[in-house]
Scaffold this motif. Sequence first.
Motif, PDB file in Angstrom:
ATOM      1  N   MET A   1      -2.574   8.640   4.754  1.00  0.00           N
ATOM      2  CA  MET A   1      -3.937   7.484   5.052  1.00  0.00           C
ATOM      3  C   MET A   1      -3.467   6.295   4.496  1.00  0.00           C
ATOM      4  O   MET A   1      -4.091   5.006   4.994  1.00  0.00           O
ATOM      5  CB  MET A   1      -5.269   8.248   4.673  1.00  0.00           C
ATOM      6  N   TYR A   2      -3.245   6.248   3.307  1.00  0.00           N
ATOM      7  CA  TYR A   2      -3.009   4.828   2.720  1.00  0.00           C
ATOM      8  C   TYR A   2      -2.108   4.102   3.189  1.00  0.00           C
ATOM      9  O   TYR A   2      -2.561   3.053   3.523  1.00  0.00           O
ATOM     10  CB  TYR A   2      -2.416   5.336   1.178  1.00  0.00           C
ATOM     11  N   PRO A   3      -0.967   4.362   3.854  1.00  0.00           N
ATOM     12  CA  PRO A   3       0.225   3.293   4.513  1.00  0.00           C
ATOM     13  C   PRO A   3      -0.628   2.834   5.871  1.00  0.00           C
ATOM     14  O   PRO A   3      -0.228   1.646   5.897  1.00  0.00           O
ATOM     15  CB  PRO A   3       1.424   4.332   4.823  1.00  0.00           C
ATOM     16  N   ALA A   8      -3.098  -1.593   8.649  1.00  0.00           N
ATOM     17  CA  ALA A   8      -4.203  -2.068   9.423  1.00  0.00           C
ATOM     18  C   ALA A   8      -4.896  -3.167   8.782  1.00  0.00           C
ATOM     19  O   ALA A   8      -5.088  -4.371   9.490  1.00  0.00           O
ATOM     20  CB  ALA A   8      -5.386  -0.963   9.511  1.00  0.00           C
ATOM     21  N   HIS A   9      -4.797  -3.244   7.600  1.00  0.00           N
ATOM     22  CA  HIS A   9      -5.567  -4.515   6.632  1.00  0.00           C
ATOM     23  C   HIS A   9      -4.569  -5.638   6.682  1.00  0.00           C
ATOM     24  O   HIS A   9      -5.032  -6.717   6.993  1.00  0.00           O
ATOM     25  CB  HIS A   9      -5.706  -3.925   5.184  1.00  0.00           C
ATOM     26  N   SER A  10      -3.334  -5.274   6.637  1.00  0.00           N
ATOM     27  CA  SER A  10      -2.234  -6.508   6.634  1.00  0.00           C
ATOM     28  C   SER A  10      -1.997  -6.953   8.071  1.00  0.00           C
ATOM     29  O   SER A  10      -2.333  -8.195   8.373  1.00  0.00           O
ATOM     30  CB  SER A  10      -1.006  -5.650   6.513  1.00  0.00           C
ATOM     31  N   ILE A  65      -8.027   3.002  -3.619  1.00  0.00           N
ATOM     32  CA  ILE A  65      -7.044   4.047  -3.707  1.00  0.00           C
ATOM     33  C   ILE A  65      -5.525   3.231  -3.856  1.00  0.00           C
ATOM     34  O   ILE A  65      -4.691   3.846  -4.044  1.00  0.00           O
ATOM     35  CB  ILE A  65      -6.869   4.693  -2.435  1.00  0.00           C
ATOM     36  N   SER A  66      -5.471   1.938  -3.934  1.00  0.00           N
ATOM     37  CA  SER A  66      -4.231   1.381  -4.140  1.00  0.00           C
ATOM     38  C   SER A  66      -3.414   1.348  -5.452  1.00  0.00           C
ATOM     39  O   SER A  66      -4.332   1.140  -6.566  1.00  0.00           O
ATOM     40  CB  SER A  66      -4.290  -0.207  -3.610  1.00  0.00           C
ATOM     41  N   PRO A  67      -2.209   1.500  -5.364  1.00  0.00           N
ATOM     42  CA  PRO A  67      -1.637   1.678  -6.962  1.00  0.00           C
ATOM     43  C   PRO A  67      -1.547   0.458  -7.382  1.00  0.00           C
ATOM     44  O   PRO A  67      -1.305  -0.038  -8.549  1.00  0.00           O
ATOM     45  CB  PRO A  67      -0.315   2.286  -6.640  1.00  0.00           C
ATOM     46  N   LYS A  68      -1.857  -0.523  -6.389  1.00  0.00           N
ATOM     47  CA  LYS A  68      -1.491  -1.920  -7.083  1.00  0.00           C
ATOM     48  C   LYS A  68      -2.838  -2.523  -7.735  1.00  0.00           C
ATOM     49  O   LYS A  68      -2.956  -3.709  -8.106  1.00  0.00           O
ATOM     50  CB  LYS A  68      -1.380  -2.996  -5.684  1.00  0.00           C
ATOM     51  N   VAL A  69      -3.780  -1.689  -7.605  1.00  0.00           N
ATOM     52  CA  VAL A  69      -5.170  -2.216  -8.330  1.00  0.00           C
ATOM     53  C   VAL A  69      -5.225  -1.215  -9.566  1.00  0.00           C
ATOM     54  O   VAL A  69      -5.357  -0.136  -9.613  1.00  0.00           O
ATOM     55  CB  VAL A  69      -6.370  -1.930  -7.567  1.00  0.00           C
ATOM     56  N   GLU A  85      -7.563 -11.588  -8.354  1.00  0.00           N
ATOM     57  CA  GLU A  85      -7.489 -12.686  -7.449  1.00  0.00           C
ATOM     58  C   GLU A  85      -7.629 -12.477  -6.114  1.00  0.00           C
ATOM     59  O   GLU A  85      -8.823 -13.184  -5.464  1.00  0.00           O
ATOM     60  CB  GLU A  85      -5.993 -13.667  -7.831  1.00  0.00           C
ATOM     61  N   HIS A  86      -7.048 -11.621  -5.383  1.00  0.00           N
ATOM     62  CA  HIS A  86      -7.061 -11.257  -4.008  1.00  0.00           C
ATOM     63  C   HIS A  86      -8.577 -10.939  -3.752  1.00  0.00           C
ATOM     64  O   HIS A  86      -9.403 -11.454  -2.904  1.00  0.00           O
ATOM     65  CB  HIS A  86      -6.281 -10.324  -3.688  1.00  0.00           C
ATOM     66  N   THR A  87      -9.174 -10.009  -4.670  1.00  0.00           N
ATOM     67  CA  THR A  87     -10.337  -9.386  -4.136  1.00  0.00           C
ATOM     68  C   THR A  87     -11.445 -10.494  -4.358  1.00  0.00           C
ATOM     69  O   THR A  87     -12.290 -10.456  -3.559  1.00  0.00           O
ATOM     70  CB  THR A  87     -10.623  -8.094  -5.147  1.00  0.00           C
TER      71      THR A  87
END
Length: 144
Positions: A1-3, A8-10, A65-69, A85-87
Motif C-alpha cells: 500500500m505504501y509504495p 499516486a501522491h508523486s 506511515i512514511s519512514p521519512k516522517v 517543511e513539506h507538510t
Amino acid sequence: MYPGLVHAHSGLRWIALVLLIAAVFTAIGKWQGRSGYTDGNRKLYLFTLISVHTQLILGFVLFFISPKVNFSLLSDKLYRFYSVEHTTGMLIAIILITIGYSRSKRATDAVTKQRLVSIFYGLGLLLILVSIPWPFRIIGANWF
Ligand code: HEM
C-alpha cells in the motif's frame, strides 16, 4: 500500500500543478482584462481545489506511515524536510487555495471573483513550488 500511495501522491503533483497554473493564468487574464466569469472558469477553479484536496488526503495518510516522517531525527535535513517543511508549506498552500475558492464563490462581481482566485491561488502555487521535494533538491525524490 505504501509504495502505491507514494506513486499516486508523486504523480498527482503534475495534475495539481497543471490545473493550478491554468487557473492562475486564467484568473489574472480575466481580472486584468475585466472580461467576466464563466461556468468554465468556475469548473477549472473547482477541479484545481479538488486536486489539491486529494493531495491533502494522500499526504495525511503518508504522514502517518512514511519512514521519512520522524520527529526524533529533525537534525537530519531529509527528515526535517518531510516531517516539517513539506507538510507545513503544503498545508498553508492548501488553506490559501481553499480560502480563495470560497471567498471567490461568495463574491458577487466578476472582477472580484477573478482577483481573489489570482491572489490566493497564485500564493498557493508559489508555496507549492517551493515545498515540492524536487529531485535536484531532495535526495531520493522522484519526478513521478
Ligand atoms: C498540493 C500539495 C502537495 C504536493 C504537490 C505534494 C507533493 C509531494 C511529492 C512530489 C512527494 C515526493 C514523492 C516521491 O518521492 O516520489 C511528496 C512526498 C510526501 N508528502 Fe506531499 N505533497 C503535497 C501535500 C502534502 C501534505 C499536505 C502532506 C501531509 C499532510 C504531505 C506529506 C508527504 C509525505 C509524508 C511525503 C513522503 C512520502 C515518502 O516518500 O515516504 N504532502 N509530496
